[in-house]
Design an enzyme around this catalytic site. Structure first.
Site, mmCIF file in Angstrom:
data_model
loop_
_atom_site.group_PDB
_atom_site.id
_atom_site.type_symbol
_atom_site.label_atom_id
_atom_site.label_comp_id
_atom_site.label_asym_id
_atom_site.label_seq_id
_atom_site.Cartn_x
_atom_site.Cartn_y
_atom_site.Cartn_z
ATOM 1 N N GLY A 71 94.815 53.321 66.588
ATOM 2 C CA GLY A 71 95.300 51.952 66.453
ATOM 3 C C GLY A 71 96.113 51.765 65.188
ATOM 4 O O GLY A 71 95.960 52.504 64.212
ATOM 5 N N ILE A 147 93.518 58.297 75.045
ATOM 6 C CA ILE A 147 92.059 58.245 74.948
ATOM 7 C C ILE A 147 91.453 57.911 76.305
ATOM 8 O O ILE A 147 90.460 58.530 76.727
ATOM 9 C CB ILE A 147 91.620 57.247 73.865
ATOM 10 C CG1 ILE A 147 91.974 57.794 72.480
ATOM 11 C CG2 ILE A 147 90.123 56.966 73.957
ATOM 12 C CD1 ILE A 147 91.664 56.867 71.328
ATOM 13 N N ARG A 168 98.883 48.430 80.387
ATOM 14 C CA ARG A 168 99.809 47.297 80.258
ATOM 15 C C ARG A 168 100.827 47.284 81.396
ATOM 16 O O ARG A 168 101.179 46.237 81.919
ATOM 17 C CB ARG A 168 100.521 47.369 78.907
ATOM 18 C CG ARG A 168 101.469 46.207 78.638
ATOM 19 C CD ARG A 168 102.029 46.297 77.243
ATOM 20 N NE ARG A 168 102.697 47.568 77.000
ATOM 21 C CZ ARG A 168 103.228 47.922 75.837
ATOM 22 N NH1 ARG A 168 103.129 47.118 74.801
ATOM 23 N NH2 ARG A 168 103.839 49.088 75.701
ATOM 24 N N ARG A 171 101.902 52.484 86.630
ATOM 25 C CA ARG A 171 102.531 53.804 86.712
ATOM 26 C C ARG A 171 101.635 54.736 87.528
ATOM 27 O O ARG A 171 100.540 54.354 87.930
ATOM 28 C CB ARG A 171 102.773 54.391 85.316
ATOM 29 C CG ARG A 171 101.532 54.634 84.489
ATOM 30 C CD ARG A 171 101.911 55.159 83.110
ATOM 31 N NE ARG A 171 100.766 55.547 82.312
ATOM 32 C CZ ARG A 171 100.060 54.752 81.540
ATOM 33 N NH1 ARG A 171 100.372 53.451 81.476
ATOM 34 N NH2 ARG A 171 99.051 55.203 80.829
ATOM 35 N N ARG A 227 88.575 48.094 69.995
ATOM 36 C CA ARG A 227 88.449 47.283 68.790
ATOM 37 C C ARG A 227 87.568 46.087 69.105
ATOM 38 O O ARG A 227 87.610 45.537 70.214
ATOM 39 C CB ARG A 227 89.816 46.803 68.292
ATOM 40 C CG ARG A 227 90.683 47.897 67.693
ATOM 41 C CD ARG A 227 90.144 48.361 66.347
ATOM 42 N NE ARG A 227 91.036 49.285 65.658
ATOM 43 C CZ ARG A 227 90.989 50.601 65.764
ATOM 44 N NH1 ARG A 227 90.084 51.169 66.564
ATOM 45 N NH2 ARG A 227 91.826 51.370 65.091
ATOM 46 N N ASP A 250 80.751 50.451 70.391
ATOM 47 C CA ASP A 250 81.015 51.212 69.176
ATOM 48 C C ASP A 250 81.763 50.362 68.162
ATOM 49 O O ASP A 250 81.842 50.738 66.990
ATOM 50 C CB ASP A 250 81.829 52.472 69.498
ATOM 51 C CG ASP A 250 82.016 53.346 68.264
ATOM 52 O OD1 ASP A 250 80.999 53.593 67.570
ATOM 53 O OD2 ASP A 250 83.146 53.780 67.988
ATOM 54 N N HIS A 274 80.916 52.121 64.821
ATOM 55 C CA HIS A 274 82.310 52.574 64.846
ATOM 56 C C HIS A 274 82.358 54.074 64.546
ATOM 57 O O HIS A 274 83.064 54.542 63.637
ATOM 58 C CB HIS A 274 83.154 51.800 63.837
ATOM 59 C CG HIS A 274 84.614 51.776 64.185
ATOM 60 N ND1 HIS A 274 85.448 50.736 63.868
ATOM 61 C CD2 HIS A 274 85.396 52.682 64.834
ATOM 62 C CE1 HIS A 274 86.679 50.990 64.296
ATOM 63 N NE2 HIS A 274 86.667 52.184 64.888
ATOM 64 N N GLY A 276 83.241 56.498 66.792
ATOM 65 C CA GLY A 276 84.033 57.262 67.744
ATOM 66 C C GLY A 276 84.934 58.303 67.123
ATOM 67 O O GLY A 276 85.101 59.394 67.671
#
Length: 315
Positions: A71, A147, A168, A171, A227, A250, A274, A276
């Protein structure tokens, strides 16, 4: 003057760095040199956003900003300080393995009741009974980048019934169709496990709101490895308190989660801090990325993982 490179690791801990650059170690304390001389800024890893963006207003010569995270939300608040033409790159290829591992660990621990077993062990209690399996479940991955794809790679051996993918834009991949976000409401009611691996953007902030959660089937598991602010914490707490769904998180909002926060004690929730990215898999992959990017920079070759260029306008 030779260009400075700010690294969050000491130079002698990274083999193969190209010559011809001044390497400065900076991981958040005093500036190691004049920020105006920095041409390539590697953002410190797992540091708060204010620290990461602190030198940006003075980096008047910087050409590349490289994160060591997938990110970029922690550096976005400072990008307006940069002159046009600065390239921002992320750490695609660094965190896929470790984040995907943790995702599977959270799913399996939640479904099979591992936290209950640990608590029972502390009491000396043999806690038997049937538990849900991952096999034969429908899984929905929201955020199908590198990911998300790595998570699916690790789901395959567990004999899940179906994996649906959402990103988003629509495809087709080697594993199958990727649905656009607009189709998410229709996909949620079929999913037994919903995995969030999407970046935090203005369009995904608060994506998992009251309406999203209401569409999830009874007994479904929400897994967040993206997030914290992707999820509306208040709405999630309401569903958890009703016992209608479960969650494995997480990341949280706020983060770190204060000791008195009700999310700690909500029924059916498993929380990891957190974790990961920061594993033994991080450093070897981060070093390889930095060496490759800096070689490309020195040789004036195209950089990898380019997210945006400051001052550029989209069509």
């Amino acid at each position: 003057m030779t260009a400075d490179v700010w690294l969050p690791l000491p130079q002698d801990e990274i083999d193969g760095l190209p010559e011809g650059l001044n390497y400065r170690f900076w991981n958040g304390e005093e500036f190691p040199a004049d920020p105006a001389d920095c041409a390539f800024y590697v953002v410190p890893y797992m540091k708060p956003s204010p620290l990461c963006v602190r030198p940006l207003p003075r980096m008047t010569s910087v050409q590349v900003v490289q994160t060591l995270s997938a990110g970029i939300d922690h550096v976005e608040p400072g990008l307006h300080h940069l002159r046009p033409g600065v390239t921002l790159c992320n750490a695609r290829g660094v965190h896929e393995a470790s984040t995907a591992e943790l995702t599977l660990a959270l799913i399996l621990a939640s479904l099979r009741g591992i936290p209950d077993f640990v608590r029972a062990q502390d009491r000396g209690e043999w806690l038997g009974g049937f538990r849900p399996a991952l096999a034969d479940r429908n899984v929905l991955i929201v955020g199908y980048g590198s990911i998300g794809a790595a998570i699916e790679d690790r789901l395959v051996p567990f004999e899940v019934a179906r994996v649906a993918r959402v990103a988003r834009s629509e495809r087709t991949t080697a594993r199958g169709h990727v649905h656009p976000l607009t189709e998410l409401p229709a996909l949620l009611p079929e999913a037994d496990v919903v995995i969030l691996s999407t970046p935090l953007t203005e369009s995904t902030r608060g994506l998992v709101d009251e309406g999203f959660l209401a569409r999830m089937k009874d007994g479904a598991l929400l897994v967040n490895v993206s997030r914290g602010p992707v999820v509306d914490t208040k709405a999630l707490l309401a569903e958890l308190d009703r016992g209608r769904i479960r969650a494995a998180l997480d990341v949280t909002d706020p983060e770190p989660l204060p000791a008195e926060h009700p999310l700690w004690r909500a029924p059916g929730v498993l929380i990891s801090p957190h974790a990961g990215g920061p594993t033994s898999a991080f450093l070897p992959r981060a070093r390889r990325l930095l060496v490759d990017q800096l070689r490309r920079f020195v040789n004036r070759e195209p950089l990898r993982n380019v997210i945006l260029t400051t001052g550029a306008t989209s069509a």
